[in-house]
Design an enzyme around this catalytic site. Structure first.
Site, PDB file in Angstrom:
ATOM      1  N   GLU A 123      30.173 -18.624  -4.771  1.00  0.00           N
ATOM      2  CA  GLU A 123      31.130 -18.464  -3.752  1.00  0.00           C
ATOM      3  C   GLU A 123      32.563 -18.461  -4.526  1.00  0.00           C
ATOM      4  OE1 GLU A 123      28.171 -20.394  -0.461  1.00  0.00           O
ATOM      5  OE2 GLU A 123      30.421 -20.786  -0.332  1.00  0.00           O
ATOM      6  N   GLU A 143      23.893 -26.834   1.290  1.00  0.00           N
ATOM      7  CA  GLU A 143      24.686 -27.962   1.626  1.00  0.00           C
ATOM      8  C   GLU A 143      23.797 -29.008   2.316  1.00  0.00           C
ATOM      9  OE1 GLU A 143      28.588 -25.234   1.859  1.00  0.00           O
ATOM     10  OE2 GLU A 143      28.107 -26.937   3.523  1.00  0.00           O
TER      11      GLU A 143
HETATM   12  O1  G3I Z   1      34.354 -12.082  13.437  1.00  0.00           O
HETATM   13  C1  G3I Z   1      34.279 -12.897  14.715  1.00  0.00           C
HETATM   14  C2  G3I Z   1      35.079 -12.375  15.691  1.00  0.00           C
HETATM   15  O2  G3I Z   1      34.800 -11.105  16.149  1.00  0.00           O
HETATM   16  C3  G3I Z   1      34.917 -13.519  16.743  1.00  0.00           C
HETATM   17  O3  G3I Z   1      36.018 -12.997  17.772  1.00  0.00           O
HETATM   18  C4  G3I Z   1      35.256 -14.653  16.191  1.00  0.00           C
HETATM   19  C5  G3I Z   1      35.130 -15.993  17.336  1.00  0.00           C
HETATM   20  O4  G3I Z   1      33.845 -16.520  17.249  1.00  0.00           O
HETATM   21  O5  G3I Z   1      34.383 -15.120  15.309  1.00  0.00           O
HETATM   22  C6  G3I Z   1      34.305 -14.234  14.101  1.00  0.00           C
HETATM   23  O6  G3I Z   1      33.501 -14.472  13.094  1.00  0.00           O
HETATM   24  C7  G3I Z   1      33.621 -15.624  12.417  1.00  0.00           C
HETATM   25  C8  G3I Z   1      33.940 -15.021  10.909  1.00  0.00           C
HETATM   26  O7  G3I Z   1      33.901 -16.524   9.809  1.00  0.00           O
HETATM   27  C9  G3I Z   1      35.039 -14.378  10.639  1.00  0.00           C
HETATM   28  O8  G3I Z   1      36.327 -15.120  10.595  1.00  0.00           O
HETATM   29  C10 G3I Z   1      32.786 -16.830  12.599  1.00  0.00           C
HETATM   30  O9  G3I Z   1      32.656 -17.016  14.066  1.00  0.00           O
HETATM   31  C11 G3I Z   1      33.000 -17.829  11.683  1.00  0.00           C
HETATM   32  O10 G3I Z   1      31.962 -18.652  11.857  1.00  0.00           O
HETATM   33  C12 G3I Z   1      32.983 -17.063  10.159  1.00  0.00           C
HETATM   34  O11 G3I Z   1      33.114 -18.464   9.488  1.00  0.00           O
HETATM   35  C13 G3I Z   1      32.476 -18.276   8.328  1.00  0.00           C
HETATM   36  C14 G3I Z   1      31.859 -19.637   7.966  1.00  0.00           C
HETATM   37  O12 G3I Z   1      31.404 -19.552   6.527  1.00  0.00           O
HETATM   38  C15 G3I Z   1      30.655 -19.926   8.802  1.00  0.00           C
HETATM   39  O13 G3I Z   1      29.695 -19.124   8.814  1.00  0.00           O
HETATM   40  C16 G3I Z   1      33.309 -17.951   7.120  1.00  0.00           C
HETATM   41  O14 G3I Z   1      33.742 -16.626   7.354  1.00  0.00           O
HETATM   42  C17 G3I Z   1      32.861 -17.979   5.631  1.00  0.00           C
HETATM   43  O15 G3I Z   1      33.893 -17.821   4.540  1.00  0.00           O
HETATM   44  C18 G3I Z   1      31.939 -19.335   5.409  1.00  0.00           C
HETATM   45  O16 G3I Z   1      31.560 -19.319   4.290  1.00  0.00           O
HETATM   46  C19 G3I Z   1      30.964 -20.642   3.765  1.00  0.00           C
HETATM   47  C20 G3I Z   1      29.724 -20.454   3.123  1.00  0.00           C
HETATM   48  O17 G3I Z   1      28.744 -19.824   3.961  1.00  0.00           O
HETATM   49  C21 G3I Z   1      29.084 -21.691   2.763  1.00  0.00           C
HETATM   50  N1  G3I Z   1      29.987 -22.383   1.906  1.00  0.00           N
HETATM   51  C22 G3I Z   1      31.400 -22.674   2.540  1.00  0.00           C
HETATM   52  C23 G3I Z   1      31.882 -21.309   2.916  1.00  0.00           C
HETATM   53  C24 G3I Z   1      33.339 -21.478   3.476  1.00  0.00           C
HETATM   54  O18 G3I Z   1      33.402 -22.376   4.554  1.00  0.00           O
END
Ligand code: G3I
Length: 367
Positions: free
Chosen positions: A279, A171
């Site tokens: 994705e 991105e």
């Molecule tokens: O699991 C931890 C939890 O233990 C903690 O308490 C909480 C608070 O910090 O965070 C939780 O982890 C989060 C995780 O999602 C699970 O929900 C992370 O902070 C959060 O950053 C993560 O978000 C991910 C996001 O990318 C950022 O990395 C999403 O799962 C994931 O689906 C999303 O994927 C992105 C691709 O990488 C790029 N394209 C878009 C796509 C969707 O946004």
């Protein structure tokens, strides 16, 4: 007189007999034999996605989900490539300038290797995943690049030969095709594209065989972004920076135009690079309605969209078909219930891990 009555009733009974004989088909010889049309029983696909596909079928997973037996079993039975939903990003690994946390990434890579799966690394550089400590320092371009170079070489060399491909950058471009101004890279470098080109080279230096990808969303739908990506690819090729593939995320919907998707995919493939649907998930709740019901008709629309997307991918040259990865496997765990609406059902398995019509659509799209 009596004679006449007898004759009349005889004539009547003969006539009656003739009528009966005339209209009753004699057994075995109906007047017009209806042809027996052999009913061909519907072909029930018994193969799984990974068994039928002639390219890897991946899914985004997390360590926590893999520790759930139903999740792990559905994943192992149907998929043969793994992407990390978030635990392979900088924020998940790079804890300080010299600090690295590899527990989760090691777990994911070992799970894949133990289950004969490939691993696609996601993602080395993403504007949304630079650790807070790194952004706070606000390095000058020289130190910024030296530190990132060390990060890339540390991570890529650790998984050399285990992770077959990496999204080096994710991105870079905004939806109008210009560079993302909110990115710390954009704020630090006069020529961000050249910086990213050098990062592809650092990854190549760390693992000569790893496939290097640029990853972004809506490239198939958005010609402005698509043009910027193909211009970057051309520039990389001229400058000698290594790039092997393009990933389009395909976070799409049942109301998106199938023709636009198909045309966009064909256009991206003109780069000659490997193509990764990286994705994939398909939203259904168009109006973000709290009373949305995922009806049979909606399930069929979603199944058709999965089929159509897979067919469009299958129409690409075989040599360019890198993989199709879904962003999760079950509606139980999807980022879309947070980002879009709690009533969302975008993936191939129900929350109880039974296959949805979407799964059959995906399967029937495969050659
Ligand atoms: O699991 C931890 C939890 O233990 C903690 O308490 C909480 C608070 O910090 O965070 C939780 O982890 C989060 C995780 O999602 C699970 O929900 C992370 O902070 C959060 O950053 C993560 O978000 C991910 C996001 O990318 C950022 O990395 C999403 O799962 C994931 O689906 C999303 O994927 C992105 C691709 O990488 C790029 N394209 C878009 C796509 C969707 O946004």
């Amino acid at each position: 007189m009596l004679n006449l009555i007898c004759k009349t009733s005889l004539i009547k009974s003969v006539l009656l007999l003739l009528i009966i004989v005339g209209t009753t088909p004699l057994t075995g010889c109906s007047e017009k034999e209806e042809p027996v049309i052999p009913v061909t029983p519907p072909v029930v696909e018994t193969k799984t996605l990974k068994e039928k596909a002639k390219f890897p079928i991946g899914a985004a997973v997390t360590v926590a989900h893999l520790k759930e037996a139903d999740f792990a079993n559905a994943f192992k039975s149907n998929y043969n490539q793994l992407s990390a939903e978030y635990e392979m990003k900088m924020k998940g690994i790079w804890t300080s300038l010299t600090g690295y946390s590899f527990d989760n990434t090691d777990y994911l890579v070992n799970f894949a290797l133990q289950n004969n799966m490939k691993v696609h690394g996601h993602a080395l550089l993403w504007y949304s995943s630079f650790p807070d400590w790194f952004k706070t320092v606000a390095y000058d371009s020289l130190n910024f690049e030296n530190n990132v170079k060390t990060y890339i070489q540390t991570v890529v060399s650790r998984y050399k030969g285990k992770i077959v491909s990496w999204d080096v950058a994710n991105e870079i471009f905004a939806d109008d095709g210009t560079l993302r101004v909110e990115s710390t890279v954009y704020k630090t470098f006069k020529d961000p594209i050249a910086f990213y080109g050098r990062c592809f080279q650092y990854a190549r230096n760390a693992d000569p065989d790893v496939k290097l990808f640029y990853n972004d969303y809506d490239q198939v739908l958005n010609s402005a972004k698509r043009n910027s990506v193909s211009k970057m690819v051309e520039r990389f090729k001229k400058a000698g920076y290594p790039i092997d593939g393009i990933g389009d995320q395909f976070h799409t919907t049942i109301w998106t135009s199938k023709t636009t998707i198909s045309n966009g995919l064909t256009d991206i493939a003109r780069t000659g690079l490997l193509i990764h649907i990286s994705e994939l998930d398909i939203r259904v709740n168009q109006n973000k309605s709290d009373s949305y019901v995922f009806t049979d008709a909606e399930m069929i629309r979603q199944s058709d969209m999965y089929k159509s997307i897979v067919e469009s991918f299958e129409s690409l040259p075989q040599a360019q078909k890198f993989a199709i990865t879904t962003w999760g496997i079950t509606d139980k765990y999807t980022w879309l219930t947070g980002w879009w609406h709690p009533k969302e059902y975008p993936l191939l398995f129900n929350s109880n891990y039974t296959k949805k019509k979407a799964y059959d659509g995906f399967l029937s799209g495969l050659k």
